[in-house]
Scaffold this motif. Sequence first.
Motif, PDB file in Angstrom:
ATOM      1  N   ARG A 105     -10.555   6.330   4.946  1.00 29.29           N
ATOM      2  CA  ARG A 105     -11.274   5.415   4.065  1.00 29.29           C
ATOM      3  C   ARG A 105     -11.107   5.755   2.588  1.00 29.29           C
ATOM      4  NH1 ARG A 105     -15.034   2.325   7.148  1.00 29.29           N
ATOM      5  NH2 ARG A 105     -15.054   2.986   9.328  1.00 29.29           N
ATOM      6  N   HIS A 106     -10.302   6.796   2.286  1.00 28.11           N
ATOM      7  CA  HIS A 106      -9.957   7.045   0.892  1.00 28.11           C
ATOM      8  C   HIS A 106      -9.230   5.816   0.339  1.00 28.11           C
ATOM      9  CE1 HIS A 106      -9.127  11.212   2.830  1.00 28.11           C
ATOM     10  NE2 HIS A 106     -10.414  11.089   2.606  1.00 28.11           N
ATOM     11  N   ARG A 107      -9.226   5.669  -0.974  1.00 25.99           N
ATOM     12  CA  ARG A 107      -8.541   4.493  -1.542  1.00 25.99           C
ATOM     13  C   ARG A 107      -7.062   4.471  -1.157  1.00 25.99           C
ATOM     14  NH1 ARG A 107     -10.204   0.934  -4.961  1.00 25.99           N
ATOM     15  NH2 ARG A 107     -11.921   2.203  -5.755  1.00 25.99           N
ATOM     16  N   HIS A 108      -6.439   5.641  -1.101  1.00 24.91           N
ATOM     17  CA  HIS A 108      -5.031   5.742  -0.706  1.00 24.91           C
ATOM     18  C   HIS A 108      -4.918   6.675   0.501  1.00 24.91           C
ATOM     19  CE1 HIS A 108      -4.097   3.601  -4.356  1.00 24.91           C
ATOM     20  NE2 HIS A 108      -4.742   4.513  -5.068  1.00 24.91           N
ATOM     21  N   HIS A 109      -3.861   6.491   1.271  1.00 31.27           N
ATOM     22  CA  HIS A 109      -3.759   7.148   2.578  1.00 31.27           C
ATOM     23  C   HIS A 109      -2.702   8.242   2.625  1.00 31.27           C
ATOM     24  CE1 HIS A 109      -5.477   3.126   4.254  1.00 31.27           C
ATOM     25  NE2 HIS A 109      -6.416   3.877   3.694  1.00 31.27           N
ATOM     26  N   VAL A 110      -2.270   8.714   1.480  1.00 26.93           N
ATOM     27  CA  VAL A 110      -1.273   9.787   1.441  1.00 26.93           C
ATOM     28  C   VAL A 110      -1.975  11.112   1.705  1.00 26.93           C
ATOM     29  CG1 VAL A 110       0.426  11.005   0.036  1.00 26.93           C
ATOM     30  CG2 VAL A 110       0.152   8.517  -0.200  1.00 26.93           C
ATOM     31  N   THR A 111      -1.597  11.808   2.771  1.00 30.01           N
ATOM     32  CA  THR A 111      -2.223  13.087   3.101  1.00 30.01           C
ATOM     33  C   THR A 111      -1.238  13.943   3.892  1.00 30.01           C
ATOM     34  OG1 THR A 111      -4.059  14.182   4.254  1.00 30.01           O
ATOM     35  CG2 THR A 111      -3.282  12.102   5.183  1.00 30.01           C
ATOM     36  N   PRO A 112      -1.202  15.252   3.660  1.00 28.05           N
ATOM     37  CA  PRO A 112      -0.321  16.114   4.451  1.00 28.05           C
ATOM     38  C   PRO A 112      -0.798  16.315   5.882  1.00 28.05           C
ATOM     39  CG  PRO A 112      -1.645  17.436   2.968  1.00 28.05           C
ATOM     40  CD  PRO A 112      -1.892  16.003   2.602  1.00 28.05           C
ATOM     41  N   TYR A 113      -2.002  15.853   6.189  1.00 29.89           N
ATOM     42  CA  TYR A 113      -2.526  15.993   7.553  1.00 29.89           C
ATOM     43  C   TYR A 113      -2.067  14.864   8.476  1.00 29.89           C
ATOM     44  CZ  TYR A 113      -5.585  19.531   5.552  1.00 29.89           C
ATOM     45  OH  TYR A 113      -6.060  20.655   4.920  1.00 29.89           O
ATOM     46  N   ALA A 114      -1.341  13.897   7.964  1.00 33.50           N
ATOM     47  CA  ALA A 114      -0.874  12.772   8.788  1.00 33.50           C
ATOM     48  C   ALA A 114      -0.140  13.283  10.024  1.00 33.50           C
ATOM     49  CB  ALA A 114       0.041  11.874   7.966  1.00 33.50           C
TER      50      ALA A 114
END
Length: 452
Positions: free
Chosen positions: A405-414
Amino acid sequence: MQSFIVRGRRVLTPQGLRPASVHIRDGKISKVEAVDVVLPGANVLDAGDLIVTPGIVDSHVHINEPGRTEWEGFETATAAAAAGGITTVVDMPLNCIPATTTREAAEAKLAALEGKLHVDVAFWGGVIPGNVDALEGLAKFGVPGCKCFTCPSGVDEFPHVSRADLEVALPRLRDLGLTLLVHAEAPGPLEAAERELAGKDPRDYRTYLRSRPRSAEDEAIAMVIDLCRKHRARAHIVHLSSASALPMIRAAQQDGVQISAETCLHYLAFTAEEIVSGATSFKCAPPIREAENRELLWRGLEDGTIAMVVSDHSPCTPALKKPEVGDFLQAWGGISSLQLGLSVLWTLARERGHSVEQMLRWNVEGPARLAGVSDRKGRLAPGYDADLVLWDDAASFEVQPDALRHRHHVTPYAGRRLFGQVKKTLVGGRMAYDSASAQPPATVGRFVAVRR
């Protein structure tokens, strides 16, 4: 406000994890009783075998509103927090415009959050060159402390301080009862490393790692310890990444210096060796270091030298991560993980044999003390805010960026498999998030000022 009871077989009370019923009235916990103590006709939320714990407190979050809401904002950040079992976040003073370095700027941020909060929010103030006379206003506004950088922060609105600046600011913070938070990297070692790396491959993570050596952290931390000892003031090292600083922090603590430290989810979860070329979603400052360093950070956490674990949620627009070119030196340094904090730490803790009780000391009790809210948050006990999270410690899930639900979905946990699924989050006795509902998190949060 409605009175009701949360009942479960595994409730984390001050006496430990046990069957209990938590009685809630007017947003506060009125009493904690045996599981079968329920008045006839009472409204009961039965948690069954879910774990019921105090809501997570994340004392290191960058929300970026007002001014950079294309990066993040109060609505999206606190919705993510609620979905992750976090009931209180403390927003950092930079990346928003204006930076929170005066009371007027804090008031502007307070106006920006109206009607947007899914969880409770407090603010840190900031220390920059020349704002020492503004610190009293920030204290009266209700910040628990003020953050500074000892190297360039990355944004023009928040310049870094020198030792001379801190010689003036630290005694004033002490007298106001405020903690100094320090992004501790000395500019000298950073500048020397940058010169040595000219012409190296910017897509290679090792290039970026060498650009921010441990010596930069160690030098800055030594300065902060010296200043705290000299002025009998209190400081906190944010996002500690260099394990070689642990012996001096430990020795200072044993000598009575008021110095504490936190580390972050990503420093405990990842290692430099696993970061592939161009994977800029892993970039943060200070950087994720080698596996050997990670093990030493875990030891520092386990022996109490490091007091807490936070997210340092620092999002930006996807374009600022330079995904097309994978340039670590040009990409924005920050990791998005707010919604995943409980699950990441529980996954790591259970792998190492740590209990739920121990984990909550790291991500609830420690941050609540630092943020000056431990008198009302962080315990399931009478008089405390009814901030609760009901979660399944045995359930696992794969991180899907689109579910964040963050504004953007870029994350190293993907794509990473995590344990610990949040089912319900209550803030002040009201349902902020329910995984069984198709409705978005409810706007039940409030601004929290520190009482003096």
